[in-house]
Design an enzyme around this catalytic site. Structure first.
Site, PDB file in Angstrom:
ATOM      1  N   ASP A  37       0.128  -1.083  -0.167  1.00 32.44           N
ATOM      2  CA  ASP A  37       0.269  -0.059  -0.016  1.00 32.44           C
ATOM      3  C   ASP A  37       0.729   1.321  -0.302  1.00 32.44           C
ATOM      4  OD1 ASP A  37      -2.565  -1.235  -0.187  1.00 32.44           O
ATOM      5  OD2 ASP A  37      -3.366  -1.093   1.856  1.00 32.44           O
ATOM      6  N   LYS A  59      -3.849   2.950  -2.314  1.00 32.61           N
ATOM      7  CA  LYS A  59      -5.123   3.993  -2.608  1.00 32.61           C
ATOM      8  C   LYS A  59      -4.438   5.178  -2.591  1.00 32.61           C
ATOM      9  CE  LYS A  59      -9.088   0.168  -2.040  1.00 32.61           C
ATOM     10  NZ  LYS A  59      -7.953  -0.914  -2.328  1.00 32.61           N
ATOM     11  N   MET A 174      -8.980   9.212   8.952  1.00 28.71           N
ATOM     12  CA  MET A 174      -9.439   9.954   7.201  1.00 28.71           C
ATOM     13  C   MET A 174     -10.324  10.386   7.489  1.00 28.71           C
ATOM     14  SD  MET A 174      -9.937   5.855   5.658  1.00 28.71           S
ATOM     15  CE  MET A 174      -9.742   4.848   7.305  1.00 28.71           C
TER      16      MET A 174
END
Length: 506
Positions: A37, A59, A174
């Site tokens: 990642d 991502k 997030m």
């Protein structure tokens, strides 16, 4: 169907690559394929064995990213092909990282898997910011929450109001996109607007940035500082402890970008030491290591080791190339049984120990003259020195003057990197994105200056130049460089200590 492979879901920990677990390191080194990642540190990929497939499946907001279902299918297909697969994620795989989804899919497909936990991002980055998430006098509860309850669906204002007074410390992952909405909802739910709060961007890395504020002013402070993802928000009285517990981002070398002009494999030790000082290592090989154009002298020397009473190594490269030649002849360390072995520097000694050999003589100072001084009382008769094709001649000269017969053979040679790569490095200097040029030998000085050309003094003129010892410093000065930092102890740690003192006094 052939033999099934296996999948390891590995948590890489936050930021600092040194925070990966011992088990995580082990499986990463053995993997056939690694799907990694964006938040796993690039240095971890250097642990992978030669030939391993490395696939970026990270991502990134606003950019194309592989679909989660595609990633999961890759894990299944690769393991069915009999491969050992590591799924490497930042933080911990089972905390807001979809590791649970991937593990369920593997279980349903009958794929063997193993969970390798990692240090979770909120816990690790909070520690690197100097914030304990719990404290007996300030916080007995902590909640970890994402900015949305599932993809595409935000938590409502009522949800945040419920959380406002239900826990002492709140960690939000997030949540940057909705930070203003979240803080207003928490205050409306009863959270004190003056609650100490902060945002950590790129936690546990030299790029780490921390903005502190009262809760009500946090969105404005973050906007003014231009912080963005990846970031973690922490709200609670424990944030106030940062003033006393801050330990990482107030260190003298924090955030400094330090150039290590060596090949990746030779620079690994230095890069690790630099990261331990909260700085960023910029590894740039201005030279490449190659076998010598004429391999016969090294071949003959290793075939006739019995005629030497001493073998001297001046670099880790020399050690590695020497033993590679021994291996081609189906020999090992036993071939040195009748020889005294000497080395310059701890890194050379460490490279030697990897082959099961402990040096008989180690130079007190990491220069050829010091090794010669240590050897002369032993009255050497015939000496072998496997080294670079081009190197200083002081060591063989002093030994010959003492009556020894010395054979210097080329174990390797160096060649410059491409002009395109050098243009990238020059641009980094001109943009001011390199703070320190770290020279650990005269050869690193010469190699960098040769690569930069006649403008080397000008290009390096606005960068701190640090040298490991007087010989390296003399070489730098002869090439027109200004030496800003000189180690008192001629070791890497001594040089980094001197750098810390330099910047602490600035």
């Amino acid at each position: 169907m052939g033999k099934l492979g296996k999948v390891w879901l590995v948590g890489a920990g936050p930021g600092d690559p040194g925070l990966i677990t011992v088990r995580g390191r082990e499986v990463l080194m053995a993997a056939d394929v690694v799907l990694y990642d964006a938040l796993s540190h690039p240095a971890l990929l250097q642990l992978c064995r030669a030939g391993a497939q490395l696939r970026d499946v990270g991502k990134r907001g606003g950019q194309y990213s592989p679909d989660q279902s595609w990633i999961t299918q890759q894990l299944i297909e690769l393991s069915r092909a009999g491969l050992g697969v590591v799924r490497l994620k930042g933080g911990d795989s089972f905390l807001f990282a979809r590791g649970g989804e991937e593990a369920l899919a593997l279980a349903e497909a009958g794929i063997p898997f193993e969970i390798v936990p990692g240090l979770s991002s909120p816990i690790g980055t909070a520690a690197y910011a100097g914030v304990p998430l719990t404290h007996r006098a300030l916080s007995s509860s902590v909640t970890f929450i994402t900015g949305s309850n599932k993809e595409g669906e935000e938590w409502t204002e009522a949800d945040w109001k419920k959380l406002a007074t239900a826990t002492d410390t709140i960690c939000i992952l997030m949540g940057m996109r909705k930070l203003d909405f979240i803080t207003q909802a928490l205050i409306a739910g009863g959270r004190d607007p003056a609650t100490p709060s902060l945002v950590i961007q790129w936690g546990a890395r030299p790029e780490q940035r921390v903005v502190e504020s009262e809760l009500a002013q946090l969105p404005a402070a973050v906007q003014q500082a231009k912080l963005s993802n990846p970031a973690i928000v922490i709200i609670g009285r424990v944030v106030g402890l940062r003033k006393k517990l801050r330990w990482y981002d107030n260190r003298p070398l924090f955030g400094k970008r330090i150039l290590v002009p060596r090949a990746q494999e030779q620079a690994q030790f230095a890069a690790d030491a630099i990261r331990q000082r909260a700085a960023e290592a910029v590894v740039f090989p201005v030279i490449e290591i190659h076998d010598p154009a004429d391999p016969k002298p090294l071949q003959l020397a290793t075939q006739n080791l019995a005629q030497y009473d001493q073998v001297l190594f001046t670099s880790a490269n020399g050690v590695q190339r020497f033993f590679a030649e021994l291996g081609r002849q189906h020999k090992d360390a036993r071939a040195l049984a009748g020889c005294k072995v000497g080395v310059i520097g701890p890194r050379t000694g460490a490279a030697l120990r990897q082959y099961g050999v402990v040096a008989d003589v180690i130079a007190e100072q990491f220069v050829g003259e010091s090794l010669a001084a240590a050897l002369l009382p032993l009255k050497p008769k015939r000496v072998l020195i496997p080294r670079a094709l081009v190197a200083r001649d002081e060591l063989p000269k002093l030994l010959r003057e003492a009556g020894a017969q010395v054979d210097v053979v080329a174990a390797y040679e160096t060649k410059p990197v491409s002009a395109e790569k050098m243009a990238e490095l020059i641009d980094s200097f001109e943009q001011g994105s390199i703070d320190v040029a770290l020279f650990t030998s005269s050869s690193t000085v010469s190699s960098l200056c040769d690569a930069l050309g006649e403008k080397a003094p000008e290009i390096l003129g606005h960068t701190t130049v640090a040298c490991i010892g007087p010989i390296t410093a003399n070489t730098a000065q002869e090439r027109g460089l200004r030496v800003d930092v000189l180690a008192e102890q001629y070791t890497l740690d001594g040089l980094l200590d001197a750098l810390e003192q330099h910047f602490a006094a600035a």
